[in-house]
Design an enzyme around this catalytic site. Structure first.
Site, mmCIF file in Angstrom:
data_model
loop_
_atom_site.group_PDB
_atom_site.id
_atom_site.type_symbol
_atom_site.label_atom_id
_atom_site.label_comp_id
_atom_site.label_asym_id
_atom_site.label_seq_id
_atom_site.Cartn_x
_atom_site.Cartn_y
_atom_site.Cartn_z
ATOM 1 N N LYS A 108 5.192 3.917 -10.261
ATOM 2 C CA LYS A 108 5.753 2.600 -10.547
ATOM 3 C C LYS A 108 6.835 2.739 -11.604
ATOM 4 O O LYS A 108 6.698 3.561 -12.511
ATOM 5 C CB LYS A 108 4.656 1.680 -11.116
ATOM 6 C CG LYS A 108 3.662 1.169 -10.094
ATOM 7 C CD LYS A 108 2.688 0.205 -10.745
ATOM 8 C CE LYS A 108 1.587 -0.220 -9.788
ATOM 9 N NZ LYS A 108 2.049 -1.051 -8.665
ATOM 10 N N ARG A 117 -6.208 -0.331 -1.130
ATOM 11 C CA ARG A 117 -6.748 -0.443 0.234
ATOM 12 C C ARG A 117 -7.478 0.838 0.636
ATOM 13 O O ARG A 117 -8.368 0.797 1.475
ATOM 14 C CB ARG A 117 -5.615 -0.807 1.199
ATOM 15 C CG ARG A 117 -4.507 0.216 1.260
ATOM 16 C CD ARG A 117 -3.229 -0.347 1.877
ATOM 17 N NE ARG A 117 -2.531 -1.262 0.981
ATOM 18 C CZ ARG A 117 -1.446 -1.941 1.317
ATOM 19 N NH1 ARG A 117 -0.932 -1.819 2.521
ATOM 20 N NH2 ARG A 117 -0.870 -2.756 0.455
HETATM 21 N N1 BES Z 1 -2.116 -3.003 -8.000
HETATM 22 C C1 BES Z 1 -0.973 -3.149 -7.172
HETATM 23 C C2 BES Z 1 -0.722 -4.609 -6.787
HETATM 24 C C3 BES Z 1 -0.130 -5.474 -7.856
HETATM 25 C C4 BES Z 1 1.217 -5.370 -8.189
HETATM 26 C C5 BES Z 1 -0.892 -6.440 -8.460
HETATM 27 C C6 BES Z 1 1.748 -6.212 -9.151
HETATM 28 C C7 BES Z 1 -0.345 -7.279 -9.418
HETATM 29 C C8 BES Z 1 0.972 -7.158 -9.765
HETATM 30 C C9 BES Z 1 -1.164 -2.352 -5.876
HETATM 31 O O1 BES Z 1 -1.889 -1.203 -6.000
HETATM 32 C C10 BES Z 1 0.193 -1.970 -5.428
HETATM 33 O O2 BES Z 1 0.822 -1.208 -6.111
HETATM 34 N N2 BES Z 1 0.604 -2.508 -4.292
HETATM 35 C C11 BES Z 1 1.902 -2.258 -3.773
HETATM 36 C C12 BES Z 1 1.767 -2.115 -2.271
HETATM 37 C C13 BES Z 1 3.004 -1.617 -1.594
HETATM 38 C C14 BES Z 1 3.296 -0.197 -2.006
HETATM 39 C C15 BES Z 1 2.800 -1.708 -0.101
HETATM 40 C C16 BES Z 1 2.798 -3.436 -4.131
HETATM 41 O O3 BES Z 1 2.349 -4.570 -4.128
HETATM 42 O O4 BES Z 1 3.970 -3.191 -4.442
HETATM 43 MG MG MG Z 2 -0.730 0.456 -6.492
#
Ligand code: BES
Ligand code: MG
Ligand code: ZN
Length: 503
Positions: free
Chosen positions: A282, A356
């Protein structure tokens, strides 16, 4: 803060601060309509005192509008609660929260004169809703602050003309509110705890310790070796780079009497103690606050705890998947193909879509316990925040009846859920050309229900399943006066507790 009921009230419970609700009503004279204060329920001395003050003519009793006066040595706060006909449970929660914040630093004892807000025989319900809000509002995460949060109030009284014979039902209502308040606080603490203190192993230990005080609850956990045996390779792939062993915590509440008709519900929660994104790292701005990526597990644990403390006649299982998503030479590389517990292979194209993967193996494990339904809760997608904000929880399900039941529970406790569909186009988008599935869709559109379309593959035997995406509602819910502006909200714990205790 001690909270109690003062029955048969002929005089006030304290002279430090007495809070009298005030209401407002529209009055039309000729063509002009104005608002007027409704105060027929005030004691005569208060009314006389109020009327003798020149500025009282400006006071209308609108929501949050307040007025202070003194009767002898007693300070009286007139607390505006708006139109009485619009005063539902949520309005009371919000009013109680704002009142508490208004008075907490200035009084040792507060007495709230409750009868005028009680409709019919709803005194216990009003006490419960009000107290629940006081406790949720009084929460502060200050364990790492040298200067602690303040609350001067030692005693909070509810004054009523009702007889002591009502005490049994009222005590039960207060006890219920304390169970909710304490379970919400416990879950909020878990979410707010920083990742250098709350790793997967420490998290599991905290849960193990906490359930010791709940009757008929059993704890067990699976570590790396047990999870390997169970072929939970998707879960383990997320844990690959972690300095901490993964934990699958498995809790069971079994009611005193079990028959073949006893319902069995199962909660599953995403417990990512930190989500760096893994090798699909990230950006630093998005990584901050990813300690909250275990909020899904804290939410179902909070509900499990609050439900089990009430000893309902339903079996409840709670599965918490705990790990962090870190980076090291052992980290799972994008393009990896990993086979999960149910035998399906997954092409991992983005290691940041890790929740997931953890849930997939947990859901398959949960299905083997043959519950009547499974509800998972997870901070799964940033897309859910875009779609539904911090106010509304995303709901996806393979069973519209289960969805309706969850919606009904949410309505009852005044929380918002909204269902998103799972359609074949999105199911197809989650298929990989070289494995059974891939862990991200082909576009970033519909990110939230596509994640659900992925999870659905891990539900077997036609078990009713619902997925709650709490990425938005899990924290920073400052729009609710009983939630902290920043940090864990505790939203959805009340909905799931209601669901569990009414199943
Ligand atoms: N934990 C995050 C989701 C999230 C992001 C929750 C921002 C709250 C605020 C999850 O693990 C994630 O990173 N999801 C990705 C999925 C994508 C790579 C398909 C996302 O939401 O960007
Ligand atoms: Mg994630
Ligand atoms: Zn995550």
């Amino acid at each position: 803060m001690d909270i109690s009921v003062h029955y048969n009230a002929t005089e006030h419970a304290t002279n430090d601060l007495v809070v009298l609700p005030a209401f407002t009503k529209k009055v039309t004279k000729g063509k002009k309509s104005t608002n007027e204060v409704v105060n027929s329920h005030w004691p005569k001395v208060v009314k006389e005192n109020f009327n003798s003050i020149a500025a009282s003519k400006h006071y209308k009793g609108n929501t949050g509008e307040h007025f202070i006066l003194h009767v002898g040595d007693t300070t009286v706060l007139l607390w505006g609660m708006g139109e009485k006909s619009k005063l539902d449970n949520e309005a009371i929660r919000r009013s109680a929260a704002n009142l508490f914040k208004h008075v907490k630093d200035h009084h040792d004892e507060v007495s709230f004169v409750i009868d005028s807000i009680v409709k019919g025989n709803k005194l216990p319900e009003m006490l419960e809703v009000f107290t629940e809000s006081l406790l949720m509002t009084g929460y502060a995460y200050d364990k790492y602050m040298s200067k602690k949060a303040t609350n001067k109030i030692k005693s909070w009284y509810f004054e009523t003309k009702e007889k002591k014979s009502k005490a049994k039902a009222c005590d039960k209502a207060l006890a219920q509110a304390h169970i909710i308040g304490e379970s919400v606080a416990f879950a909020r603490d878990l979410v707010n705890d920083p990742p250098n203190h709350l790793d997967s192993v420490a998290y599991a230990k905290l849960i193990e310790k906490d359930v010791k005080s709940i009757k008929r609850v059993k704890y067990k956990h699976l570590g790396r070796a047990e999870m390997k045996k169970e072929k939970m390779n998707l879960f383990l792939s997320v844990n690959a780079a972690s300095a901490h062993e993964a934990r699958l915590v498995h809790l069971t509440y079994t009611p005193a009497k079990v028959t073949k008709n006893t319902k069995h519900i199962c909660f599953v929660g995403k417990g990512l103690t930190f989500d760096t994104g893994g090798l699909s790292l990230k950006p630093s701005g998005s990584m901050v606050n990813m300690k909250f990526d275990m909020a899904g597990s804290a939410t179902v644990y909070g509900a499990f705890r609050a439900a089990a403390l009430q000893q309902p006649n339903v079996k409840i299982t709670c599965i918490l998947g705990m790990t962090d998503n870190a980076v090291s030479a052992d980290a799972t590389m994008p393009d990896s193909i990993v086979t999960g517990r149910n035998g399906m292979s997954v092409e991992i194209l983005n290691t940041d879509a890790e929740g997931r993967l953890v849930l997939a193996d947990c859901l398959d494990y949960a299905c083997d316990l043959k519950p009547d339904c499974i509800i998972d809760s997870a901070t799964l997608t940033g897309a859910c925040l875009v779609a539904l904000g911090t106010e509304v929880c995303g709901l996806m399900t393979n069973d519209s009846k289960l969805g309706a039941k969850i919606k009904k529970s949410a309505d009852t406790v005044n929380e918002y859920v909204w269902e998103l569909p799972i359609i074949d186009e999105w199911r197809n988008d989650m298929k990989s050309p070289i494995a059974d599935l891939k862990n991200i869709g082909g576009t970033r559109f519909a990110g939230t229900p596509k994640a659900a379309a992925f999870l659905e593959n891990f539900i077997k035997n036609d078990i009713s399943w619902a997925h709650l995406d709490i990425a938005g509602v899990g924290d920073s819910s400052g729009h609710l006066p009983y939630c902290p502006k920043k940090g864990a909200s505790g939203q959805m714990i009340r909905t799931l507790t209601h669901f569990a205790t009414n199943s």
